[in-house]
Each structure stands twice: as C-alpha cells, then as structure tokens.
Motif scaffolding. Sequence first.
Motif, PDB file in Angstrom:
ATOM      1  N   LEU A   1      51.250  40.014  37.485  1.00  0.00           N
ATOM      2  CA  LEU A   1      49.744  39.423  37.303  1.00  0.00           C
ATOM      3  C   LEU A   1      49.940  38.250  36.301  1.00  0.00           C
ATOM      4  CD1 LEU A   1      46.824  40.066  37.193  1.00  0.00           C
ATOM      5  CD2 LEU A   1      47.016  41.288  35.331  1.00  0.00           C
ATOM      6  N   ARG A   2      50.593  38.253  35.193  1.00  0.00           N
ATOM      7  CA  ARG A   2      50.797  37.124  34.369  1.00  0.00           C
ATOM      8  C   ARG A   2      51.502  35.925  35.181  1.00  0.00           C
ATOM      9  NH1 ARG A   2      49.216  38.997  29.540  1.00  0.00           N
ATOM     10  NH2 ARG A   2      49.650  41.045  28.970  1.00  0.00           N
TER      11      ARG A   2
ATOM     12  N   ARG B   1      36.342  24.266  40.028  1.00  0.00           N
ATOM     13  CA  ARG B   1      37.652  24.304  38.767  1.00  0.00           C
ATOM     14  C   ARG B   1      36.802  24.783  37.948  1.00  0.00           C
ATOM     15  NH1 ARG B   1      38.411  18.713  40.231  1.00  0.00           N
ATOM     16  NH2 ARG B   1      37.092  17.931  38.762  1.00  0.00           N
ATOM     17  N   ALA B   2      35.624  24.806  37.252  1.00  0.00           N
ATOM     18  CA  ALA B   2      34.912  25.552  36.349  1.00  0.00           C
ATOM     19  C   ALA B   2      35.019  27.111  36.542  1.00  0.00           C
ATOM     20  CB  ALA B   2      33.648  25.100  36.013  1.00  0.00           C
ATOM     21  N   HIS B   3      34.784  27.398  37.863  1.00  0.00           N
ATOM     22  CA  HIS B   3      34.704  28.815  38.223  1.00  0.00           C
ATOM     23  C   HIS B   3      36.046  29.441  38.052  1.00  0.00           C
ATOM     24  CE1 HIS B   3      33.604  32.204  40.817  1.00  0.00           C
ATOM     25  NE2 HIS B   3      34.812  32.021  41.395  1.00  0.00           N
ATOM     26  N   LEU B   4      37.227  28.768  38.466  1.00  0.00           N
ATOM     27  CA  LEU B   4      38.536  29.284  38.404  1.00  0.00           C
ATOM     28  C   LEU B   4      38.968  29.358  36.994  1.00  0.00           C
ATOM     29  CD1 LEU B   4      40.168  27.647  41.454  1.00  0.00           C
ATOM     30  CD2 LEU B   4      39.765  29.947  41.217  1.00  0.00           C
ATOM     31  N   ALA B   5      38.538  28.481  36.059  1.00  0.00           N
ATOM     32  CA  ALA B   5      38.870  28.525  34.869  1.00  0.00           C
ATOM     33  C   ALA B   5      38.428  29.371  34.117  1.00  0.00           C
ATOM     34  CB  ALA B   5      38.273  27.066  34.040  1.00  0.00           C
ATOM     35  N   ASP B   6      36.921  30.005  34.647  1.00  0.00           N
ATOM     36  CA  ASP B   6      36.395  31.199  33.741  1.00  0.00           C
ATOM     37  C   ASP B   6      36.858  32.404  34.426  1.00  0.00           C
ATOM     38  OD1 ASP B   6      34.069  32.563  32.445  1.00  0.00           O
ATOM     39  OD2 ASP B   6      33.662  33.055  34.521  1.00  0.00           O
ATOM     40  N   LEU B   7      37.359  32.355  35.454  1.00  0.00           N
ATOM     41  CA  LEU B   7      37.952  33.666  36.287  1.00  0.00           C
ATOM     42  C   LEU B   7      39.293  33.956  35.565  1.00  0.00           C
ATOM     43  CD1 LEU B   7      37.930  35.633  38.295  1.00  0.00           C
ATOM     44  CD2 LEU B   7      38.877  34.277  39.835  1.00  0.00           C
ATOM     45  N   VAL B   8      40.306  32.865  35.472  1.00  0.00           N
ATOM     46  CA  VAL B   8      41.418  32.651  34.772  1.00  0.00           C
ATOM     47  C   VAL B   8      41.204  33.431  33.263  1.00  0.00           C
ATOM     48  CG1 VAL B   8      43.419  31.316  33.911  1.00  0.00           C
ATOM     49  CG2 VAL B   8      42.647  31.154  36.045  1.00  0.00           C
ATOM     50  N   THR B   9      40.374  33.029  32.575  1.00  0.00           N
ATOM     51  CA  THR B   9      40.065  33.358  31.140  1.00  0.00           C
ATOM     52  C   THR B   9      39.697  34.876  31.029  1.00  0.00           C
ATOM     53  OG1 THR B   9      39.263  31.314  30.574  1.00  0.00           O
ATOM     54  CG2 THR B   9      38.530  33.160  29.066  1.00  0.00           C
TER      55      THR B   9
ATOM     56  N   LEU C   1      40.511  37.306  33.382  1.00  0.00           N
ATOM     57  CA  LEU C   1      41.595  37.846  33.936  1.00  0.00           C
ATOM     58  C   LEU C   1      42.610  37.899  32.904  1.00  0.00           C
ATOM     59  CD1 LEU C   1      41.905  36.428  37.457  1.00  0.00           C
ATOM     60  CD2 LEU C   1      41.450  38.892  36.942  1.00  0.00           C
ATOM     61  N   GLU C   2      42.834  36.917  32.262  1.00  0.00           N
ATOM     62  CA  GLU C   2      43.689  36.980  31.084  1.00  0.00           C
ATOM     63  C   GLU C   2      43.317  37.966  29.867  1.00  0.00           C
ATOM     64  OE1 GLU C   2      45.965  32.670  31.541  1.00  0.00           O
ATOM     65  OE2 GLU C   2      44.140  32.784  30.095  1.00  0.00           O
ATOM     66  N   ALA C   3      41.996  38.130  29.550  1.00  0.00           N
ATOM     67  CA  ALA C   3      41.713  38.968  28.629  1.00  0.00           C
ATOM     68  C   ALA C   3      41.995  40.374  29.123  1.00  0.00           C
ATOM     69  CB  ALA C   3      40.332  38.762  28.473  1.00  0.00           C
ATOM     70  N   ALA C   4      41.774  40.663  30.391  1.00  0.00           N
ATOM     71  CA  ALA C   4      41.786  41.931  31.031  1.00  0.00           C
ATOM     72  C   ALA C   4      43.351  42.257  30.922  1.00  0.00           C
ATOM     73  CB  ALA C   4      41.488  42.007  32.600  1.00  0.00           C
TER      74      ALA C   4
ATOM     75  N   GLY D   1      43.503  30.944  47.477  1.00  0.00           N
ATOM     76  CA  GLY D   1      43.490  32.397  48.177  1.00  0.00           C
ATOM     77  C   GLY D   1      44.377  33.517  47.959  1.00  0.00           C
ATOM     78  N   ALA D   2      45.760  33.078  48.440  1.00  0.00           N
ATOM     79  CA  ALA D   2      46.762  33.878  48.469  1.00  0.00           C
ATOM     80  C   ALA D   2      47.092  34.238  47.048  1.00  0.00           C
ATOM     81  CB  ALA D   2      47.912  33.061  48.972  1.00  0.00           C
ATOM     82  N   THR D   3      46.820  33.457  45.913  1.00  0.00           N
ATOM     83  CA  THR D   3      47.130  33.695  44.597  1.00  0.00           C
ATOM     84  C   THR D   3      46.058  34.835  44.051  1.00  0.00           C
ATOM     85  OG1 THR D   3      47.938  31.585  44.012  1.00  0.00           O
ATOM     86  CG2 THR D   3      47.359  32.761  42.183  1.00  0.00           C
ATOM     87  N   LEU D   4      45.012  34.553  44.349  1.00  0.00           N
ATOM     88  CA  LEU D   4      43.758  35.523  43.930  1.00  0.00           C
ATOM     89  C   LEU D   4      44.154  36.807  44.929  1.00  0.00           C
ATOM     90  CD1 LEU D   4      40.809  33.063  44.354  1.00  0.00           C
ATOM     91  CD2 LEU D   4      41.607  34.125  42.222  1.00  0.00           C
ATOM     92  N   ASP D   5      44.641  37.019  46.057  1.00  0.00           N
ATOM     93  CA  ASP D   5      45.044  38.099  46.512  1.00  0.00           C
ATOM     94  C   ASP D   5      46.030  38.565  46.053  1.00  0.00           C
ATOM     95  OD1 ASP D   5      44.883  40.076  48.888  1.00  0.00           O
ATOM     96  OD2 ASP D   5      46.742  39.376  49.380  1.00  0.00           O
ATOM     97  N   SER D   6      47.023  38.039  45.315  1.00  0.00           N
ATOM     98  CA  SER D   6      48.257  38.605  44.790  1.00  0.00           C
ATOM     99  C   SER D   6      47.855  39.569  43.012  1.00  0.00           C
ATOM    100  CB  SER D   6      49.209  37.632  44.442  1.00  0.00           C
ATOM    101  OG  SER D   6      50.093  38.267  43.408  1.00  0.00           O
ATOM    102  N   ILE D   7      46.800  38.682  42.711  1.00  0.00           N
ATOM    103  CA  ILE D   7      46.127  38.938  41.414  1.00  0.00           C
ATOM    104  C   ILE D   7      45.129  40.269  41.722  1.00  0.00           C
ATOM    105  CG2 ILE D   7      44.524  38.713  39.485  1.00  0.00           C
ATOM    106  CD1 ILE D   7      45.282  35.833  39.851  1.00  0.00           C
TER     107      ILE D   7
END
Length: 90
Positions: free
Chosen positions: A6-7, A27-35, A37-40, A75-81
């Motif tokens: 995950l990391r 970019r903003a959407h993905l940055a928010d999602l990463v934040t 997910l990292e908190a999770a 998409g592949a990275t999101l699927d892996s996550i």
Amino acid sequence: MPTHELRTSLTTLREQAADPSLSPGERAHLADLVTRLEAAAAREDHADNHSAEGGLLEGLNQSLARFEINHPRIGATLDSIARSLTSMGV
C-alpha cells in the motif's frame, strides 16, 4: 505485507498525481485522495478504524472508474491500492 504494498503504491500515485498531462482538477483530486489514503494507512493498525473506511474504499473505486480509461497507469495504481486495502480488511 499489504501495508508495504500500500505504501509503495501510494508513493507511485503521489508521483503520478504530479503528471503535467493531468488537468488541475485531476491533480487536486488525486492529491486529496493520496492524503486520505496515507492517513488511513497510518491508522491501519487500529482495529476500530476499518469500519469507518468503507467510504474511503468506495471513493477509491469511484476514482478508479474516473481514471482507468484516460490514464491507465493511474488506474492500475488505484486498483493496486484497492486490492491492498481489501486484503487488509478495509
């Protein structure tokens, strides 16, 4: 092992989110999602946390649907996550 995967995937996604071919909104959407997910991931070792993150997984799946056609690497990275989170019981 899923936490390590995950990391690693989150690091990849953070790098991909900086791609200049993405729109500023993407970019903003993905940055928010990463934040989020990292908190999770930081809270992953707390057993009471998993039920609260169902919404996060749902949002991740929506993001996957949004990016998988026009940005297949993202998409592949999101699927892996998503797979990592599922294997962790989220």
